[in-house]
Design a protein around this motif. Structure first.
Motif, mmCIF file in Angstrom:
data_model
loop_
_atom_site.group_PDB
_atom_site.id
_atom_site.type_symbol
_atom_site.label_atom_id
_atom_site.label_comp_id
_atom_site.label_asym_id
_atom_site.label_seq_id
_atom_site.Cartn_x
_atom_site.Cartn_y
_atom_site.Cartn_z
ATOM 1 N N THR A 424 -3.042 -5.305 -44.898
ATOM 2 C CA THR A 424 -2.899 -4.287 -45.941
ATOM 3 C C THR A 424 -1.498 -3.672 -45.965
ATOM 4 O O THR A 424 -1.267 -2.686 -46.647
ATOM 5 N N ARG A 425 -0.583 -4.259 -45.209
ATOM 6 C CA ARG A 425 0.808 -3.838 -45.246
ATOM 7 C C ARG A 425 1.645 -4.923 -44.586
ATOM 8 O O ARG A 425 1.122 -5.796 -43.902
ATOM 9 N N TRP A 426 2.956 -4.852 -44.798
ATOM 10 C CA TRP A 426 3.886 -5.745 -44.124
ATOM 11 C C TRP A 426 4.398 -5.089 -42.843
ATOM 12 O O TRP A 426 4.502 -3.857 -42.765
ATOM 13 N N PRO A 427 4.763 -5.891 -41.846
ATOM 14 C CA PRO A 427 5.388 -5.323 -40.647
ATOM 15 C C PRO A 427 6.836 -4.943 -40.935
ATOM 16 O O PRO A 427 7.471 -5.520 -41.827
ATOM 17 N N TYR A 428 7.348 -3.969 -40.205
ATOM 18 C CA TYR A 428 8.775 -3.687 -40.310
ATOM 19 C C TYR A 428 9.556 -4.873 -39.742
ATOM 20 O O TYR A 428 9.094 -5.557 -38.830
ATOM 21 N N PRO A 429 10.751 -5.130 -40.254
ATOM 22 C CA PRO A 429 11.504 -6.303 -39.812
ATOM 23 C C PRO A 429 12.115 -6.143 -38.432
ATOM 24 O O PRO A 429 12.324 -5.030 -37.941
ATOM 25 N N GLN A 430 12.449 -7.260 -37.857
ATOM 26 C CA GLN A 430 13.037 -7.296 -36.531
ATOM 27 C C GLN A 430 14.346 -6.516 -36.458
ATOM 28 O O GLN A 430 14.600 -5.807 -35.475
ATOM 29 N N ASP A 431 15.161 -6.619 -37.485
ATOM 30 C CA ASP A 431 16.459 -5.941 -37.449
ATOM 31 C C ASP A 431 16.317 -4.430 -37.382
ATOM 32 O O ASP A 431 17.174 -3.749 -36.797
ATOM 33 N N GLU A 432 15.262 -3.877 -37.992
ATOM 34 C CA GLU A 432 15.042 -2.433 -37.885
ATOM 35 C C GLU A 432 14.748 -2.050 -36.433
ATOM 36 O O GLU A 432 15.237 -1.046 -35.921
ATOM 37 N N ARG A 433 13.933 -2.841 -35.775
ATOM 38 C CA ARG A 433 13.608 -2.552 -34.369
ATOM 39 C C ARG A 433 14.843 -2.642 -33.483
ATOM 40 O O ARG A 433 15.026 -1.825 -32.560
ATOM 41 N N LEU A 434 15.704 -3.610 -33.772
ATOM 42 C CA LEU A 434 16.867 -3.838 -32.914
ATOM 43 C C LEU A 434 18.019 -2.880 -33.178
ATOM 44 O O LEU A 434 18.738 -2.510 -32.247
ATOM 45 N N TYR A 435 18.201 -2.454 -34.450
ATOM 46 C CA TYR A 435 19.437 -1.768 -34.789
ATOM 47 C C TYR A 435 19.282 -0.362 -35.366
ATOM 48 O O TYR A 435 20.273 0.359 -35.459
ATOM 49 N N ASN A 436 18.096 0.029 -35.749
ATOM 50 C CA ASN A 436 17.910 1.373 -36.300
ATOM 51 C C ASN A 436 17.228 2.239 -35.254
ATOM 52 O O ASN A 436 16.049 2.050 -34.940
ATOM 53 N N THR A 437 17.962 3.208 -34.710
ATOM 54 C CA THR A 437 17.393 4.058 -33.659
ATOM 55 C C THR A 437 16.307 4.989 -34.200
ATOM 56 O O THR A 437 15.606 5.628 -33.414
ATOM 57 N N SER A 438 16.179 5.076 -35.520
ATOM 58 C CA SER A 438 15.107 5.877 -36.122
ATOM 59 C C SER A 438 13.812 5.073 -36.292
ATOM 60 O O SER A 438 12.827 5.604 -36.803
ATOM 61 N N TYR A 439 13.858 3.829 -35.895
ATOM 62 C CA TYR A 439 12.694 2.934 -36.022
ATOM 63 C C TYR A 439 11.431 3.582 -35.447
ATOM 64 O O TYR A 439 11.431 4.017 -34.301
ATOM 65 N N PRO A 440 10.352 3.663 -36.233
ATOM 66 C CA PRO A 440 9.159 4.385 -35.782
ATOM 67 C C PRO A 440 8.181 3.559 -34.963
ATOM 68 O O PRO A 440 7.145 4.057 -34.539
ATOM 69 N N GLY A 441 8.496 2.290 -34.710
ATOM 70 C CA GLY A 441 7.542 1.393 -34.043
ATOM 71 C C GLY A 441 6.733 0.642 -35.088
ATOM 72 O O GLY A 441 6.471 1.154 -36.176
ATOM 73 N N ASN A 442 6.359 -0.579 -34.760
ATOM 74 C CA ASN A 442 5.686 -1.384 -35.755
ATOM 75 C C ASN A 442 4.210 -1.067 -35.837
ATOM 76 O O ASN A 442 3.532 -0.863 -34.832
ATOM 77 N N ALA A 443 3.706 -1.038 -37.055
ATOM 78 C CA ALA A 443 2.292 -0.756 -37.292
ATOM 79 C C ALA A 443 1.503 -2.058 -37.304
ATOM 80 O O ALA A 443 2.065 -3.145 -37.419
ATOM 81 N N GLN A 444 0.205 -1.941 -37.183
ATOM 82 C CA GLN A 444 -0.666 -3.102 -37.290
ATOM 83 C C GLN A 444 -0.739 -3.549 -38.745
ATOM 84 O O GLN A 444 -0.685 -2.740 -39.670
ATOM 85 N N LEU A 445 -0.899 -4.853 -38.942
ATOM 86 C CA LEU A 445 -0.993 -5.386 -40.299
ATOM 87 C C LEU A 445 -2.174 -4.819 -41.063
ATOM 88 O O LEU A 445 -2.167 -4.777 -42.291
ATOM 89 N N THR A 446 -3.198 -4.395 -40.330
ATOM 90 C CA THR A 446 -4.411 -3.897 -40.989
ATOM 91 C C THR A 446 -4.386 -2.388 -41.213
ATOM 92 O O THR A 446 -5.354 -1.826 -41.732
ATOM 93 N N GLU A 447 -3.283 -1.713 -40.829
ATOM 94 C CA GLU A 447 -3.155 -0.298 -41.148
ATOM 95 C C GLU A 447 -2.867 -0.146 -42.646
ATOM 96 O O GLU A 447 -2.224 -0.994 -43.255
ATOM 97 N N LYS A 448 -3.323 0.930 -43.226
ATOM 98 C CA LYS A 448 -3.155 1.135 -44.657
ATOM 99 C C LYS A 448 -1.942 2.001 -44.949
ATOM 100 O O LYS A 448 -1.613 2.910 -44.174
ATOM 101 N N VAL A 449 -1.306 1.733 -46.055
ATOM 102 C CA VAL A 449 -0.215 2.580 -46.495
ATOM 103 C C VAL A 449 -0.806 3.900 -46.996
ATOM 104 O O VAL A 449 -2.016 4.013 -47.246
ATOM 105 N N TRP A 450 0.050 4.894 -47.164
ATOM 106 C CA TRP A 450 -0.405 6.253 -47.466
ATOM 107 C C TRP A 450 -1.296 6.313 -48.698
ATOM 108 O O TRP A 450 -2.347 6.956 -48.688
ATOM 109 N N TRP A 451 -0.905 5.656 -49.802
ATOM 110 C CA TRP A 451 -1.714 5.793 -51.025
ATOM 111 C C TRP A 451 -3.049 5.081 -50.924
ATOM 112 O O TRP A 451 -3.921 5.257 -51.760
ATOM 113 N N ASP A 452 -3.220 4.275 -49.875
ATOM 114 C CA ASP A 452 -4.470 3.508 -49.700
ATOM 115 C C ASP A 452 -5.406 4.188 -48.710
ATOM 116 O O ASP A 452 -6.487 3.653 -48.421
ATOM 117 N N GLN A 453 -5.024 5.336 -48.184
ATOM 118 C CA GLN A 453 -5.834 5.990 -47.149
ATOM 119 C C GLN A 453 -6.858 6.963 -47.739
ATOM 120 O O GLN A 453 -6.666 7.488 -48.819
#
Length: 453
Positions: A424-453
């Motif tokens: 129900t969502r895409w994972p954050y990309p690898q480059d965000e994990r490696l290079y963006n210190t604000s990266y929030p951690g990757n969510a599960q593919l089955t987690e819902k986006v805000w408008w779907d909750q």
């Protein structure tokens, strides 16, 4: 020693006086300018987004909606939801460092030394369209601190709720700009959506506002009326206003065609084929190729069938990639009208949407139209609206959002699935994990986006 001093003196003279004899423009590459005009940026930005829409964005989402099935290599894994951060690196990077970065520059330039309000309105409209699609896939995303270059290499993640507020602000401000003067630079043939037709841009802007509102209908039912208000104010009213980008043979082939020609890892999905066969849908012979014996068969999700029907309609090197269509605008109207308790308007809009989709495919069929383009206030249902939209939006990444919002059609989890339900969502990309210190951690593919909750 005297000779050594002379050498040192000569070198010092060269280095201290180089500014006076070397042309300051000697290291400027004329093929890679550091600044370009608005009309030189627009075509490549629009083409890049259309290519992504028919590339990774459309292809991956079509596996989750079961329009298609992955049968080999990478796409066979994604068909069972083995969808990883490395799979989305390319699309995410191109959207942020390419398309949206360019749009951000265009917005700034159009409001700078050479003000061009209509160009700024166009760029804001496109930014809203792209930003909405990005957050629909990833949920919380960098935006308010993004596009600052070296000034901020780790932009914070904005919530999806705040991003949707930004989308509507961009569209409202963009609409005001489009309704203003051209200014220094007027939009012309470099605009490969509409060739500079401002009325069409205004119609697209309002249709995108309506799209954004129906996305949030489950969050606040008042948004359905908001969507109708935008449609009534002047949304897309004919197929001539479809926002699309044409491709050609040779170096500018349609992205779906390029993928099938070079990789061919996907086939038609069994759910989609079976649905169309059961309905006697006249679009089927245009959309899919037959198998041996002249029949149609899709590959079941998670069970690869290399001999399933191949893509026909999308596998065309010169076919235009449609981003927003008249058919979609009428389906948005039908859904919003149904949700606001106006079944007659819902039926009328739905019927027009189905006919518009048939026209897009160049087909007609009396029996099918009697069943699906002659709905009444007493027969129209949300199931009918969204099921027919599911067919009409074939190949468009927006269909994945529609399915997540409504649960229509009733797709089943793929066999041999690597996660318990359809992503129900895409994972954050690898480059965000490696290079963006604000990266929030990757969510599960089955987690819902805000408008779907």
């Amino acid at each position: 020693m005297k000779k050594i001093y002379i050498v040192f003196f000569s070198l010092a003279l060269i280095f201290t006086s180089c500014d006076s004899w070397i042309d300051e423009e000697v290291n400027i590459d004329p093929n890679n300018p550091i600044d370009v005009q608005l009309n030189q940026m627009l075509t490549s930005t629009q083409a890049a987004y259309a290519y992504l829409s028919g590339g990774d964005l459309g292809r991956y989402n079509s596996l989750f909606t079961q329009h298609h099935a992955g049968v080999e290599r990478q796409h066979a894994g994604i068909d069972t939801y083995g969808f990883t951060e490395s799979d989305v690196n390319n699309s995410y990077g191109t959207l942020y460092s390419g398309v949206m970065q360019d749009l951000s520059v265009m917005i700034d330039k159009a409001g700078g030394e050479n003000p061009s309000p209509q160009y700024r309105g166009l760029a804001k409209t496109m930014m809203a369209m792209v930003l909405m699609q990005v957050t629909d896939l990833f949920n919380d995303m960098p935006y308010s601190q993004a596009f600052q270059g070296n000034a901020n290499l780790s932009p914070a993640y904005d919530t999806q709720e705040s991003i949707y507020n930004s989308v509507q602000t961009l569209l409202s401000d963009g609409l005001a700009d489009l309704q203003g003067d051209a200014g220094t630079f007027s939009i012309g043939s470099e605009d490969i959506f509409y060739g500079g037709n401002i009325d069409n841009w205004i119609a697209l802007n309002r249709t995108l506002k309506a799209r954004a509102y129906v996305h949030l209908g489950a969050r606040n039912s008042a948004n359905y009326q908001n969507a109708l208000d935008e449609i009534d104010a002047g949304g897309i009213t004919s197929g001539a206003q479809n926002a699309s980008v044409s491709f050609s043979s040779g170096a500018n082939q349609n992205p779906w065609f390029q993928f099938m020609d070079q990789r061919g890892d996907i086939r038609m999905g069994a759910f989609f084929i079976d649905f169309m066969v059961a309905e006697g849908d006249p679009r089927l012979p245009v959309i899919a190729d037959t198998i041996v014996g002249g029949t149609y068969a899709g590959s079941p999700a998670g069970t690869p069938d290399l001999f399933a029907s191949s893509l026909l309609y999308l596998n065309n090197e010169t076919r235009a990639q449609t981003l927003v269509s008249y058919a979609e605008a009428k389906f948005i109207e039908a859904e919003a009208a149904f949700q606001t308790g106006d079944p007659q308007r819902a039926a009328d809009a739905h019927n027009a949407a189905v006919l518009a989709s048939l026209a897009d495919y160049g087909v007609s069929d009396a029996a099918f139209e009697a069943a699906h383009a002659a709905q009444t206030s007493g027969s129209i249902t949300l199931e009918e609206i969204m099921s027919q939209k599911y067919v009409a939006m074939y190949g468009n990444p927006e269909s994945y959002t529609d399915w997540r919002r409504t649960g229509i059609p009733a797709l089943q989890v793929a066999a041999n699935a690597q996660v318990p339900s359809i992503p129900t969502r895409w994972p954050y990309p690898q480059d965000e994990r490696l290079y963006n210190t604000s990266y929030p951690g990757n969510a599960q593919l089955t987690e819902k986006v805000w408008w779907d909750q």
